[in-house]
Scaffold this motif. Structure first.
Motif, mmCIF file in Angstrom:
data_model
loop_
_atom_site.group_PDB
_atom_site.id
_atom_site.type_symbol
_atom_site.label_atom_id
_atom_site.label_comp_id
_atom_site.label_asym_id
_atom_site.label_seq_id
_atom_site.Cartn_x
_atom_site.Cartn_y
_atom_site.Cartn_z
ATOM 1 N N ILE A 45 3.396 -17.933 -8.727
ATOM 2 C CA ILE A 45 4.223 -17.870 -7.516
ATOM 3 C C ILE A 45 4.032 -19.137 -6.688
ATOM 4 N N LYS A 46 2.793 -19.580 -6.546
ATOM 5 C CA LYS A 46 2.527 -20.819 -5.799
ATOM 6 C C LYS A 46 3.174 -22.017 -6.482
ATOM 7 N N LYS A 47 3.088 -22.050 -7.818
ATOM 8 C CA LYS A 47 3.694 -23.154 -8.578
ATOM 9 C C LYS A 47 5.206 -23.182 -8.363
ATOM 10 N N TYR A 48 5.843 -22.010 -8.486
ATOM 11 C CA TYR A 48 7.286 -21.955 -8.282
ATOM 12 C C TYR A 48 7.657 -22.286 -6.846
ATOM 13 N N GLN A 49 6.836 -21.901 -5.908
ATOM 14 C CA GLN A 49 7.113 -22.223 -4.507
ATOM 15 C C GLN A 49 7.072 -23.735 -4.285
ATOM 16 N N SER A 50 6.076 -24.392 -4.865
ATOM 17 C CA SER A 50 5.991 -25.852 -4.680
ATOM 18 C C SER A 50 7.158 -26.559 -5.372
ATOM 19 N N ILE A 51 7.528 -26.105 -6.573
ATOM 20 C CA ILE A 51 8.670 -26.700 -7.275
ATOM 21 C C ILE A 51 9.946 -26.458 -6.487
ATOM 22 N N LEU A 52 10.060 -25.276 -5.916
ATOM 23 C CA LEU A 52 11.227 -24.935 -5.104
ATOM 24 C C LEU A 52 11.320 -25.838 -3.881
ATOM 25 N N GLU A 53 10.207 -26.084 -3.229
ATOM 26 C CA GLU A 53 10.192 -26.964 -2.064
ATOM 27 C C GLU A 53 10.584 -28.391 -2.449
ATOM 28 N N GLU A 54 10.081 -28.873 -3.579
ATOM 29 C CA GLU A 54 10.449 -30.215 -4.042
ATOM 30 C C GLU A 54 11.954 -30.310 -4.298
ATOM 31 N N ASN A 55 12.503 -29.299 -4.948
ATOM 32 C CA ASN A 55 13.940 -29.311 -5.231
ATOM 33 C C ASN A 55 14.770 -29.199 -3.965
ATOM 34 N N LEU A 56 14.282 -28.461 -2.994
ATOM 35 C CA LEU A 56 14.996 -28.392 -1.709
ATOM 36 C C LEU A 56 14.994 -29.752 -1.006
ATOM 37 N N LYS A 57 13.886 -30.483 -1.119
ATOM 38 C CA LYS A 57 13.835 -31.829 -0.542
ATOM 39 C C LYS A 57 14.834 -32.751 -1.245
ATOM 40 N N LYS A 58 14.866 -32.675 -2.575
ATOM 41 C CA LYS A 58 15.826 -33.497 -3.326
ATOM 42 C C LYS A 58 17.259 -33.125 -2.955
ATOM 43 N N TRP A 59 17.499 -31.826 -2.816
ATOM 44 C CA TRP A 59 18.833 -31.354 -2.451
ATOM 45 C C TRP A 59 19.233 -31.884 -1.082
ATOM 46 N N SER A 60 18.318 -31.844 -0.124
ATOM 47 C CA SER A 60 18.651 -32.338 1.218
ATOM 48 C C SER A 60 18.875 -33.850 1.209
ATOM 49 N N LYS A 61 18.099 -34.584 0.396
ATOM 50 C CA LYS A 61 18.331 -36.028 0.275
ATOM 51 C C LYS A 61 19.708 -36.299 -0.315
ATOM 52 N N ASN A 62 20.096 -35.511 -1.311
ATOM 53 C CA ASN A 62 21.422 -35.677 -1.905
ATOM 54 C C ASN A 62 22.520 -35.331 -0.910
ATOM 55 N N GLN A 63 22.276 -34.353 -0.050
ATOM 56 C CA GLN A 63 23.256 -34.019 0.990
ATOM 57 C C GLN A 63 23.443 -35.196 1.942
ATOM 58 N N ILE A 64 22.344 -35.823 2.312
ATOM 59 C CA ILE A 64 22.415 -36.986 3.201
ATOM 60 C C ILE A 64 23.169 -38.129 2.527
ATOM 61 N N LYS A 65 22.861 -38.363 1.256
ATOM 62 C CA LYS A 65 23.570 -39.413 0.512
ATOM 63 C C LYS A 65 25.060 -39.102 0.422
ATOM 64 N N LEU A 66 25.378 -37.832 0.170
ATOM 65 C CA LEU A 66 26.780 -37.436 0.073
ATOM 66 C C LEU A 66 27.512 -37.708 1.375
ATOM 67 N N LYS A 67 26.889 -37.359 2.492
ATOM 68 C CA LYS A 67 27.513 -37.625 3.794
ATOM 69 C C LYS A 67 27.680 -39.123 4.022
ATOM 70 N N THR A 68 26.695 -39.899 3.599
ATOM 71 C CA THR A 68 26.781 -41.359 3.753
ATOM 72 C C THR A 68 27.935 -41.922 2.931
ATOM 73 N N TRP A 69 28.009 -41.530 1.660
ATOM 74 C CA TRP A 69 29.083 -42.034 0.798
ATOM 75 C C TRP A 69 30.443 -41.558 1.309
ATOM 76 N N ASN A 70 30.503 -40.341 1.810
ATOM 77 C CA ASN A 70 31.752 -39.819 2.353
ATOM 78 C C ASN A 70 32.183 -40.634 3.573
#
Length: 152
Positions: A88-113
């Motif tokens: 559960i801890k492992k999946y939580q940390s992986i989930l947090e990393e992916n959420l960070k990547k997702w938010s970075k991609n959202q920022i990039k998307l807004k920038t490119w838009n």
């Protein structure tokens, strides 16, 4: 006039695909984590139930082999619970990393838009200026032709 994709729209599309990929990955990770949380609850309930049974059996008197069986089973449950908590801890940390990547991609998307919109406004202004120049040249040519007819 042919539609030409510029660099910003291509980058925007790439970021959209990355966001979709990360969203699917986040959903899958969340479902896996929830599965292990349910297993943890179930294992904990089993452990508590068997501890109660062992306690009542000890109070009433228990054979040595029964005590060993209960003890071994509770011991196995204890290790399974610890293993589940680690997962559960492992999946939580992986989930947090992916959420960070997702938010970075959202920022990039807004920038490119934003850059895509800014670029398209510049292209429209440029096209309007070119059209205005052509119209001015055409009107000057007409005036020049009218003036040359009268001079002849």
């Amino acid at each position: 006039m042919k539609y030409k994709k510029n660099l910003f729209s291509i980058l925007e599309n790439i970021e959209k695909k990355n966001i979709e990929k990360h969203t699917i990955n986040i959903k899958n990770l969340y479902l896996q984590k929830e599965k292990y949380v349910k297993q943890l609850v179930l294992l904990t309930d089993y452990k508590n139930e068997y501890l109660k049974k062992l306690k009542s059996k000890i109070e009433l008197g228990i054979c040595l082999y029964q005590w060993r069986n209960y003890n071994n089973f509770i011991f196995m449950l204890y290790f399974l619970i610890k293993d589940n908590e680690k997962k559960i801890k492992k999946y939580q940390s992986i989930l947090e990393e992916n959420l960070k990547k997702w938010s970075k991609n959202q920022i990039k998307l807004k920038t490119w838009n934003y850059l895509q919109k800014k670029h398209s406004k510049k292209v429209i202004k440029k096209n309007l200026l070119v059209e205005q120049m052509l119209a001015d040249e055409f009107s000057q040519l007409k005036i020049f032709e009218k003036g040359s007819r009268y001079n002849v």
